[in-house]
Scaffold this active site. Structure first.
Site, PDB file in Angstrom:
ATOM      1  N   LEU A 106      11.128   1.213   7.313  1.00  0.00           N
ATOM      2  CA  LEU A 106      10.589   1.749   6.068  1.00  0.00           C
ATOM      3  C   LEU A 106      11.361   3.008   5.677  1.00  0.00           C
ATOM      4  O   LEU A 106      11.688   3.826   6.541  1.00  0.00           O
ATOM      5  CB  LEU A 106       9.104   2.088   6.238  1.00  0.00           C
ATOM      6  N   LYS A 146       6.528  -1.974   1.912  1.00  0.00           N
ATOM      7  CA  LYS A 146       5.335  -1.431   2.579  1.00  0.00           C
ATOM      8  C   LYS A 146       4.152  -2.377   2.370  1.00  0.00           C
ATOM      9  O   LYS A 146       3.277  -2.134   1.540  1.00  0.00           O
ATOM     10  CB  LYS A 146       5.038  -0.018   2.043  1.00  0.00           C
ATOM     11  N   ARG A 162       8.405   4.321  -4.354  1.00  0.00           N
ATOM     12  CA  ARG A 162       8.407   3.272  -3.324  1.00  0.00           C
ATOM     13  C   ARG A 162       7.372   2.195  -3.645  1.00  0.00           C
ATOM     14  O   ARG A 162       7.611   1.007  -3.422  1.00  0.00           O
ATOM     15  CB  ARG A 162       8.171   3.868  -1.941  1.00  0.00           C
ATOM     16  N   GLU A 194      11.797   2.334  14.523  1.00  0.00           N
ATOM     17  CA  GLU A 194      10.881   3.340  13.973  1.00  0.00           C
ATOM     18  C   GLU A 194       9.557   3.209  14.713  1.00  0.00           C
ATOM     19  O   GLU A 194       9.403   2.358  15.587  1.00  0.00           O
ATOM     20  CB  GLU A 194      10.696   3.143  12.460  1.00  0.00           C
ATOM     21  N   TYR A 238       0.838  -1.198   0.000  1.00  0.00           N
ATOM     22  CA  TYR A 238       0.000   0.000   0.000  1.00  0.00           C
ATOM     23  C   TYR A 238       0.871   1.246   0.000  1.00  0.00           C
ATOM     24  O   TYR A 238       2.076   1.176   0.245  1.00  0.00           O
ATOM     25  CB  TYR A 238      -0.966   0.000   1.196  1.00  0.00           C
ATOM     26  N   ARG A 259      -7.140 -20.261  -2.529  1.00  0.00           N
ATOM     27  CA  ARG A 259      -6.151 -20.079  -1.478  1.00  0.00           C
ATOM     28  C   ARG A 259      -5.018 -21.098  -1.557  1.00  0.00           C
ATOM     29  O   ARG A 259      -5.254 -22.308  -1.514  1.00  0.00           O
ATOM     30  CB  ARG A 259      -6.813 -20.159  -0.096  1.00  0.00           C
ATOM     31  N   HIS A 278      -0.521 -20.806  -0.640  1.00  0.00           N
ATOM     32  CA  HIS A 278       0.538 -19.856  -0.290  1.00  0.00           C
ATOM     33  C   HIS A 278       1.357 -19.421  -1.510  1.00  0.00           C
ATOM     34  O   HIS A 278       1.683 -18.264  -1.663  1.00  0.00           O
ATOM     35  CB  HIS A 278       1.464 -20.453   0.773  1.00  0.00           C
TER      36      HIS A 278
HETATM   37  N1  PMP Z   1       7.401   3.686   9.146  1.00  0.00           N
HETATM   38  C1  PMP Z   1       6.264   2.960   9.087  1.00  0.00           C
HETATM   39  C2  PMP Z   1       6.235   1.622   9.725  1.00  0.00           C
HETATM   40  C3  PMP Z   1       5.118   3.499   8.459  1.00  0.00           C
HETATM   41  O1  PMP Z   1       3.989   2.778   8.389  1.00  0.00           O
HETATM   42  C4  PMP Z   1       5.175   4.799   7.913  1.00  0.00           C
HETATM   43  C5  PMP Z   1       3.956   5.416   7.302  1.00  0.00           C
HETATM   44  N2  PMP Z   1       3.799   5.031   5.977  1.00  0.00           N
HETATM   45  C6  PMP Z   1       6.387   5.495   7.977  1.00  0.00           C
HETATM   46  C7  PMP Z   1       7.482   4.902   8.603  1.00  0.00           C
HETATM   47  C8  PMP Z   1       6.539   6.866   7.368  1.00  0.00           C
HETATM   48  O2  PMP Z   1       6.604   6.747   5.960  1.00  0.00           O
HETATM   49  P1  PMP Z   1       6.112   7.926   4.998  1.00  0.00           P
HETATM   50  O3  PMP Z   1       6.819   9.154   5.438  1.00  0.00           O
HETATM   51  O4  PMP Z   1       6.545   7.474   3.657  1.00  0.00           O
HETATM   52  O5  PMP Z   1       4.639   8.009   5.151  1.00  0.00           O
END
Ligand code: PMP
Length: 287
Positions: free
Chosen positions: A207, A149, A52, A182, A33, A100, A102
């Site tokens: 991320l 993501k 991304r 994070e 996403y 379904r 995997h």
């Molecule tokens: N880390 C995680 C785990 C996230 O879900 C997000 C939000 N998308 C971010 C960092 C920040 O990323 P961005 O600035 O691209 O939204």
């Protein structure tokens, strides 16, 4: 006028927007996403999020469902149909609908695409930023590919719920060495005790935040430096300031970690200045 969602080629009323029960996003979290913040009905950091998205899809060997140009048109149409000026745009692409199993289905299975757009009350968001938010810490327990993501967000869900139950707005994951990786939906920053901006480097299992990247450019233009080095929760508590970045939060001051205030417990001046500068930059660059 009600909300409208895009599902696999059609715009439908939000309440009737559904995917099949054998969609692999639903069954297996086999989906990625992106979220864009919207300013004046336009996408902030559009390029960074598209790049991304393409990378996340390619890492999972899911085909881009349509060209970037076509996707941009559909995203813009979703914004228009929902009459969003200030808000958020959500895009999900799953590997598609298949019995379904995997292992991947055959190439005849096309990716599923879902898009939603929603309005935000910018004044309420600014009031929240002016108060700052608390964070709690949680043990890092996610998989080794947090650079992708994906919608496989269960550890993030549990961490965010822990935060909510503690009256906090975000949870910071802490790795086995004791460093913050994070947030559950944001990147983590401090202005350390020596006044240096610090955030974890993206070679770590985090991320690559698009907001983080743009903010780095803003910071460089201000003539400030960023030390891409991890920090511990104790360093955050001893820091002058802290904040998180993300498309949902932009630049949001953090005023407490695990119930301990940072500085005087109020949003830091640099965090607030960077918030303003980031918003100006994002608004000016939105397309
Ligand atoms: N880390 C995680 C785990 C996230 O879900 C997000 C939000 N998308 C971010 C960092 C920040 O990323 P961005 O600035 O691209 O939204």
């Amino acid at each position: 006028m009600g909300r409208i969602a895009y599902v696999n080629g059609r715009f439908v009323p939000h309440a009737q927007a559904t995917v099949h029960i054998e969609d692999r996003g639903y069954q297996l979290a086999d989906a990625v996403y992106e979220v864009w913040s919207l300013f004046d009905g336009k996408m902030a950091d559009a390029e960074g999020h598209f790049t991304r998205l393409e990378r996340s899809l390619s890492e999972l060997r899911i085909a881009m469902p349509m060209s970037r140009r076509a996707l941009t048109l559909v995203l813009r149409e979703a914004i228009r149909r929902n009459r969003v000026r200030e808000g958020l745009l959500y895009l999900q692409v799953s590997r598609g609908v298949a019995p379904r199993d995997h292992a991947f289905p055959g190439d005849e299975v096309r990716p599923s695409v879902v898009i939603t757009a929603k309005s935000l009350d910018r004044a309420a968001v600014e009031a929240k930023a002016a108060r700052g938010v608390a964070v709690v810490t949680a043990p890092e327990n996610r998989w080794g590919r947090c650079d992708i993501k994906t919608v496989g967000l269960l550890p993030n869900v549990l961490a965010k719920q822990k935060a909510k139950e503690a009256g906090a707005a975000e949870a910071w994951f802490v790795d086995e060495l004791g460093f913050v990786t994070e947030g559950s939906s944001s990147n983590a920053w401090i202005v350390d005790a020596d006044g240096r901006l610090r955030t974890r480097d993206t070679n770590a299992n985090i991320l690559r935040g698009v907001t983080r990247r743009t903010l780095m450019d803003v910071i460089a233009r201000e003539g400030l430096a960023v030390d891409e080095r991890p920090f511990t929760p104790a360093e955050a508590v001893a820091a002058r300031e802290a904040f998180v970045t993300g498309a949902g939060t932009l630049v949001l001051p953090v005023v407490a970690v695990d119930g301990k205030p940072i500085g005087n417990g109020a949003p830091g001046p640099l965090a607030m200045r960077l918030r303003r500068l980031y918003i100006d930059e994002a608004r000016a660059g939105a397309v």
